[in-house]
Design an enzyme around this catalytic site. Structure first.
Site, mmCIF file in Angstrom:
data_model
loop_
_atom_site.group_PDB
_atom_site.id
_atom_site.type_symbol
_atom_site.label_atom_id
_atom_site.label_comp_id
_atom_site.label_asym_id
_atom_site.label_seq_id
_atom_site.Cartn_x
_atom_site.Cartn_y
_atom_site.Cartn_z
ATOM 1 N N LYS A 105 -11.827 -0.181 0.399
ATOM 2 C CA LYS A 105 -11.518 1.470 0.202
ATOM 3 C C LYS A 105 -10.978 1.828 -1.341
ATOM 4 O O LYS A 105 -10.766 1.339 -2.313
ATOM 5 C CB LYS A 105 -10.373 1.994 0.893
ATOM 6 C CG LYS A 105 -8.937 2.501 1.151
ATOM 7 C CD LYS A 105 -8.813 2.759 2.316
ATOM 8 C CE LYS A 105 -7.633 2.285 2.866
ATOM 9 N NZ LYS A 105 -6.984 0.778 3.075
ATOM 10 N N ASP A 139 -5.375 2.355 -3.311
ATOM 11 C CA ASP A 139 -6.655 2.126 -2.598
ATOM 12 C C ASP A 139 -6.734 3.991 -1.862
ATOM 13 O O ASP A 139 -8.186 4.538 -0.890
ATOM 14 C CB ASP A 139 -7.334 1.227 -1.702
ATOM 15 C CG ASP A 139 -6.241 1.075 -0.205
ATOM 16 O OD1 ASP A 139 -5.522 2.291 -0.469
ATOM 17 O OD2 ASP A 139 -6.167 -0.197 0.101
ATOM 18 N N ARG A 140 -5.990 4.682 -1.439
ATOM 19 C CA ARG A 140 -6.363 5.590 -1.007
ATOM 20 C C ARG A 140 -6.620 6.688 -2.194
ATOM 21 O O ARG A 140 -6.146 7.070 -2.797
ATOM 22 C CB ARG A 140 -5.099 5.682 0.545
ATOM 23 C CG ARG A 140 -4.847 4.880 0.887
ATOM 24 C CD ARG A 140 -3.424 5.458 2.046
ATOM 25 N NE ARG A 140 -3.780 4.732 2.944
ATOM 26 C CZ ARG A 140 -3.031 4.556 3.925
ATOM 27 N NH1 ARG A 140 -2.868 5.898 4.788
ATOM 28 N NH2 ARG A 140 -3.159 3.860 4.901
ATOM 29 N N ASP A 167 -2.572 6.398 -3.481
ATOM 30 C CA ASP A 167 -1.515 5.711 -2.484
ATOM 31 C C ASP A 167 -1.053 4.106 -4.039
ATOM 32 O O ASP A 167 -1.537 4.244 -4.749
ATOM 33 C CB ASP A 167 -1.694 5.058 -1.502
ATOM 34 C CG ASP A 167 -2.835 4.277 -1.810
ATOM 35 O OD1 ASP A 167 -3.376 3.662 -2.383
ATOM 36 O OD2 ASP A 167 -2.383 3.292 -0.295
ATOM 37 N N SER A 226 0.358 -1.030 0.334
ATOM 38 C CA SER A 226 0.046 -0.129 0.233
ATOM 39 C C SER A 226 0.941 1.389 -0.283
ATOM 40 O O SER A 226 2.086 1.832 -1.211
ATOM 41 C CB SER A 226 -1.256 -0.009 1.206
ATOM 42 O OG SER A 226 -2.107 0.865 1.417
ATOM 43 N N HIS A 227 0.616 1.806 1.182
ATOM 44 C CA HIS A 227 0.971 3.254 1.419
ATOM 45 C C HIS A 227 3.014 3.287 1.275
ATOM 46 O O HIS A 227 3.427 3.973 2.001
ATOM 47 C CB HIS A 227 1.106 4.507 2.060
ATOM 48 C CG HIS A 227 0.513 3.107 3.294
ATOM 49 N ND1 HIS A 227 -0.311 2.896 3.469
ATOM 50 C CD2 HIS A 227 0.660 3.922 4.707
ATOM 51 C CE1 HIS A 227 -0.444 2.227 4.889
ATOM 52 N NE2 HIS A 227 0.414 2.794 5.385
ATOM 53 N N ASP A 242 -1.073 1.681 -3.530
ATOM 54 C CA ASP A 242 -2.353 0.244 -4.521
ATOM 55 C C ASP A 242 -3.301 1.321 -4.880
ATOM 56 O O ASP A 242 -4.711 -0.139 -4.868
ATOM 57 C CB ASP A 242 -2.441 -0.576 -3.541
ATOM 58 C CG ASP A 242 -3.149 -0.242 -2.181
ATOM 59 O OD1 ASP A 242 -2.582 1.255 -1.731
ATOM 60 O OD2 ASP A 242 -3.551 -1.548 -1.494
HETATM 61 C C1 VG1 Z 1 -3.102 2.269 8.572
HETATM 62 C C2 VG1 Z 1 -4.545 2.950 8.560
HETATM 63 C C3 VG1 Z 1 -5.684 2.391 8.548
HETATM 64 C C4 VG1 Z 1 -6.231 1.444 7.239
HETATM 65 C C5 VG1 Z 1 -4.501 0.747 6.449
HETATM 66 C C6 VG1 Z 1 -4.127 0.240 5.309
HETATM 67 O O1 VG1 Z 1 -3.516 1.194 9.348
HETATM 68 O O2 VG1 Z 1 -4.735 3.829 9.786
HETATM 69 O O3 VG1 Z 1 -7.196 3.587 8.708
HETATM 70 O O4 VG1 Z 1 -6.983 0.471 6.808
HETATM 71 O O5 VG1 Z 1 -3.413 1.887 7.379
HETATM 72 O O6 VG1 Z 1 -4.060 0.882 4.284
HETATM 73 P P1 VG1 Z 1 -2.167 1.098 10.520
HETATM 74 O O7 VG1 Z 1 -2.517 0.097 11.574
HETATM 75 O O8 VG1 Z 1 -1.325 1.244 10.368
HETATM 76 O O9 VG1 Z 1 -2.173 2.237 11.409
HETATM 77 V V1 VG1 Z 1 -3.084 1.014 3.088
HETATM 78 O O10 VG1 Z 1 -3.724 1.922 2.232
HETATM 79 O O11 VG1 Z 1 -2.520 -0.229 3.181
HETATM 80 O O12 VG1 Z 1 -4.518 -0.048 2.664
HETATM 81 CO CO CO Z 2 -3.090 1.440 -0.422
#
Ligand code: VG1
Ligand code: CO
Length: 544
Positions: free
Chosen positions: A379, A284-285, A280, A115-116, A282
């Site tokens: 998302k 989803d953000r 982001d 992801s991010h 992947d």
């Molecule tokens: C973070 C965010 C959470 C989100 C998760 C996955 O998790 O706070 O709201 O769902 O990332 O997002 P954490 O446990 O680090 O706070 V991402 O765009 O993986 O898909």
């Molecule tokens: Co993501």
């Protein structure tokens, strides 16, 4: 024989526990011999009736994506999977993977992404399993995978390591399994057509509306090019950083004011376009900006809910809203005004699945730049951008105008999240233990009496499953709130997240910067948590 299945002896890795969003580790961890294989076998072993089924596989294109996909394909074939749908070149954004699983009635899917988190050989990688509704596997499934990974002694794979050509659409055979390479954008783009008034949005661009979409060298580039520029007629160059790179250009593909710095600077500068957005790693953000204005994700959810009637795919059918616990309560106020239920879930999209499936929630969101709906079970960054464009087209107002109007109607919830990345794990755990071991109820915090102090626990109203230890909440009598939790997606040390908010009903007090409006709450939090004494410093690494 090319399609000979072999059983390879292995020893378990004891640390393959999926976190907030799948198994996420540094690339160096994933590259250890058998590491990917062990986890994938653990996933397959807990899936009942997998034989003959269809799986979806794709990732955000980061470093190690291709290698992992080839292993997954050979293991899927060896484990009796009937067919795998793979995005061309191994690419699928997270929301597109969810969409493909649903549209093709697949049994589930594997999404390769961290992801991010940054990518590249020194960055992060991840594997996430999604179930047949298109959403992240719920906790009981990920826990079963984790348990299986700790006792695994062998995995099944095809002996022949010749890679499958994923560069061209169409079917090939891998052992007894069919591999179908598909256009990663088509299903998703078709779904968007059914949700939004694409003609109205195209009209905006025809009338000279200007926009910049920053794909941050990540997966959304191809989707944004196809939908924003090709379909909706936004001028070429609207999408920047639109070619997915294995290391995201060395950047941190997280769409916030810190990491999407160039976009933020543009939007607050003299040459700002009407609208700015980013997504982001992947896809989803999303981050939403107007000229000189940033929309917090919590406010974005509230605005989308309040304006859902303007969106063709949602008109007359919004049943409720769900938000993660640390997300501000801005959406709650809209839901109340609309007479709709509002659900508060633990952090992570996996907790929205049952509510969406049951038709209890239609829109959902997280403060971490995540917004979405029941159109998929993840998302969806580009979805949120299109929803905003649709609303802008219908209302003919600026982003700033819509936001201030929203606050006037519903009140403003000042909100900020402060992240402390790369902390040592022991003092971070000690901080959480301290907060769990005492009660502040009745004491004064930031000048107000504390009325609630707990560790958030959740019982899913649909399936009755429970999750505890989801974050400390401290709430005062004026409705101000502090939430404290540790990240479940980081791969190094510990990341502490502090979420602070305060409701302000009076429009005359709506023009402040959030950091200023919350300054006393921020200071009180730092001293309550003794950040300086515990960690040597008290300034956060990232503020959103
Ligand atoms: C973070 C965010 C959470 C989100 C998760 C996955 O998790 O706070 O709201 O769902 O990332 O997002 P954490 O446990 O680090 O706070 V991402 O765009 O993986 O898909
Ligand atoms: Co993501």
């Amino acid at each position: 024989m090319a399609d000979r299945v072999i059983e390879v002896a292995t020893t378990p890795f004891l640390c393959q526990k999926p976190g907030t969003s799948g198994l996420r580790k540094t690339v160096s961890v994933f590259r250890q011999p058998h590491y990917v294989e062990n986890f994938v076998q653990s996933v397959f072993d807990v899936l009942d009736g997998l034989a003959g089924q269809t799986l979806v596989v794709g990732g955000d294109g980061r470093f190690y994506n291709q290698e992992a996909i080839q292993v997954i394909l050979r293991m899927a074939a060896a484990n009796g999977v009937g067919r795998v749908l793979v995005g061309r070149d191994g690419l699928l954004s997270t929301p597109a993977a969810s969409c493909v699983i649903r549209r093709h009635g697949a049994y589930g899917g594997l999404i390769l992404s961290a992801s991010h988190n940054p990518g590249g050989p020194a960055g992060d990688f991840g594997i996430k399993y999604n179930i047949g509704n298109g959403g992240p596997a719920p906790e009981r499934v990920t826990e079963a995978m984790f348990a299986r990974s700790r006792e695994l002694t062998q995995y099944r794979i095809l002996e022949d390591e010749t890679p499958v050509d994923l560069s061209r659409d169409g079917d090939t055979q891998l052992g007894a399994m069919r591999v179908s390479v598909i256009d990663p954008v088509a299903d998703y783009a078709e779904l968007m057509e059914t949700l939004f008034d694409m003609e109205a949005i195209a009209g905006l661009f025809r009338d000279g509306f200007t926009m910049r979409f920053d794909a941050m060298h990540a997966i959304t580039g191809p989707y944004a090019h196809a939908i924003l520029e090709k379909r909706l007629g936004a001028p070429a160059g609207t999408v920047v950083n639109g070619t997915p790179l294995k290391d995201f250009g060395g950047g941190h593909p997280d769409p916030n004011l810190t990491y999407a710095h160039d976009l933020a600077e543009l939007m607050f500068g003299p040459d700002a376009p009407d609208f700015g957005a980013a997504s982001d790693g992947d896809g989803d953000r999303n981050m939403i900006l107007g000229r000189g204005v940033f929309v917090t994700p919590s406010d974005s959810l509230a605005v989308l809910l309040a304006n859902a009637e303007l969106l063709p795919g949602y008109r007359g059918r919004v049943k409720g809203v769900a938000r993660s616990m640390p997300t501000s309560r801005a959406a709650d106020r809209v839901a109340e005004a609309m007479g709709l239920p509002c659900y508060e879930t633990p952090t992570g999209w996996k907790f929205f699945g049952t509510l969406l499936d049951a038709g209890r929630a239609t829109l959902c969101g997280e403060e971490s730049f995540g917004t979405g709906s029941d159109h998929v079970r993840e998302k969806d960054g580009l979805w949120a951008v299109l929803a905003w464009l649709n609303i802008l087209a219908q209302r003919g107002e600026t982003v700033a105008g819509i936001l201030t109007g929203h606050w006037r109607q519903f009140g403003r919830t000042y909100y900020t999240r402060h992240d402390y990345e790369g902390l040592d794990k022991a003092p971070a755990d000690a901080l959480m233990a301290d907060l769990r071991g005492r009660s502040l109820v009745g004491e004064v915090f930031a000048g107000q009496r504390v009325v609630l102090h707990d560790d958030f626990a959740y019982t899913d109203p649909v399936d009755g499953s429970t999750s505890s230890g989801q974050g400390i909440r401290v709430q005062t009598e004026d409705g101000s709130r502090l939430v404290v939790r540790l990240s479940g997606t980081g791969t190094q040390g510990a990341t502490l997240r502090l979420y602070m908010e305060r409701f302000e009903p009076n429009p005359e007090h709506h023009h402040h910067d959030a950091q200023d409006a919350l300054a006393d709450l921020i200071a009180a939090t730092r001293s309550l948590l003794a950040l300086k004494a515990r960690f040597g410093a008290e300034d956060p690494t990232v503020i959103t």
